[in-house]
Design an enzyme around this catalytic site. Sequence first.
Site, PDB file in Angstrom:
ATOM      1  N   ASP A  31       7.410   5.998  12.109  1.00  0.00           N
ATOM      2  CA  ASP A  31       7.481   4.896  13.251  1.00  0.00           C
ATOM      3  C   ASP A  31       8.612   4.972  14.180  1.00  0.00           C
ATOM      4  OD1 ASP A  31       5.011   3.481  12.193  1.00  0.00           O
ATOM      5  OD2 ASP A  31       6.297   3.275  10.442  1.00  0.00           O
ATOM      6  N   ALA A  50       1.047  -1.156  -0.067  1.00  0.00           N
ATOM      7  CA  ALA A  50       0.066  -0.129   0.153  1.00  0.00           C
ATOM      8  C   ALA A  50       1.023   1.145   0.031  1.00  0.00           C
ATOM      9  CB  ALA A  50      -0.879  -0.031   1.112  1.00  0.00           C
ATOM     10  N   HIS A  65       6.925   5.904   1.544  1.00  0.00           N
ATOM     11  CA  HIS A  65       7.858   4.672   1.222  1.00  0.00           C
ATOM     12  C   HIS A  65       8.698   5.028   0.112  1.00  0.00           C
ATOM     13  CE1 HIS A  65       3.952   2.635   2.706  1.00  0.00           C
ATOM     14  NE2 HIS A  65       4.816   2.101   3.494  1.00  0.00           N
ATOM     15  N   GLY A 104      11.279   4.754   8.016  1.00  0.00           N
ATOM     16  CA  GLY A 104      10.700   6.093   8.306  1.00  0.00           C
ATOM     17  C   GLY A 104      10.462   6.523   9.710  1.00  0.00           C
ATOM     18  N   GLN A 105      10.752   7.665  10.024  1.00  0.00           N
ATOM     19  CA  GLN A 105      10.757   8.386  11.252  1.00  0.00           C
ATOM     20  C   GLN A 105       9.245   8.431  11.799  1.00  0.00           C
ATOM     21  OE1 GLN A 105      12.866   9.277  13.643  1.00  0.00           O
ATOM     22  NE2 GLN A 105      11.362  10.299  14.981  1.00  0.00           N
TER      23      GLN A 105
HETATM   24  O1  PAF Z   1       6.871  -0.384   8.909  1.00  0.00           O
HETATM   25  C1  PAF Z   1       6.250  -1.219   8.311  1.00  0.00           C
HETATM   26  O2  PAF Z   1       5.665  -1.029   7.506  1.00  0.00           O
HETATM   27  C2  PAF Z   1       6.179  -2.559   9.086  1.00  0.00           C
HETATM   28  O3  PAF Z   1       6.261  -2.448  10.505  1.00  0.00           O
HETATM   29  C3  PAF Z   1       7.582  -3.321   8.665  1.00  0.00           C
HETATM   30  C4  PAF Z   1       8.881  -2.573   9.046  1.00  0.00           C
HETATM   31  C5  PAF Z   1       7.741  -3.526   7.199  1.00  0.00           C
HETATM   32  C6  PAF Z   1       7.714  -4.670   9.110  1.00  0.00           C
HETATM   33  O4  PAF Z   1       6.554  -5.429   8.807  1.00  0.00           O
END
Ligand code: PAF
Length: 280
Positions: free
Chosen positions: A150, A32, A37, A147-148
Amino acid sequence: MKITRAVLEMRAASRAARGKGQRLGLVPTMGALHEGHLALVRAAKSQCDVVAASIFVNPLQFGPSEDLSKYPRTFERDCERLEKEGVEFLFAPPVEEMYPGGARSYVNVEGLSEKLDGKSRPGHFRGVTTVVSKLFHIVEPDLAFFGQKDAAQVAIIRRMVRDLNIPAEIVVCPIVREPDGLAMSSRNAYLNGQQRKSALLLNRSLAHIRELFQRGERDGTALIAAGKHVLGEDPSVRLDYFEIVNPETLDPVAEIRQNSLVAVAAYVGTTRLIDNILLG
Ligand code: PAF
């Protein structure tokens, strides 16, 4: 872009690349894909010779009452976008390939995984660190990009890499926001028009805290109360947590300093959103 679904095939491809002396970057995702991303992919392209992305909606990081089955899946479109960015490999394994029957091993970063999102999503970070360590073993990247947005995930993965001597460098890229400030997230797709407006309160509450901090406020309780007050303007936004923490240990800090992490999580309707800023 070569799409591979098998662990051994992916490992052979990345070993072949690294065997030629190429620096390999990994961008782990759950698909998605959005601009956030793609920013990770672009950072990887600029720092590496070869880039592998992964798309795997990891069941282990979803709780029993969470949105695994309705998590957005846009595989064809994701492939087109990754291809356009020049990604060389896409690893997109089925669940049985990543978790063959009988898998009983987990990676857990004790003491960190229970904090922030880990409080309201028990087991979530254990699922993240388990799958990320598996991806690291399969792809063996030189660099891995996160990414920051998370921020807790970043702290926990950094600690895992340090504790387990995983030879990958973690690169953290800034949060990518919509023009109105909403942090990009695959879960934004769940929001209707009104909820999309309400969701802006997360960023606004953080901006308010930053402003107070810049004006000299250093009392954590006062800053958090001010942030909560902004979120409280819309009763349809239900707070999960609002915390100011050390970005490495995720421990709350009372006297706020430069580089403290202000993190918020809230439900808008049934969608749980997170956002954060680093002060200073
Ligand atoms: O941040 C995410 O999309 C997920 O937590 C990851 C790092 C791909 C692990 O499934």
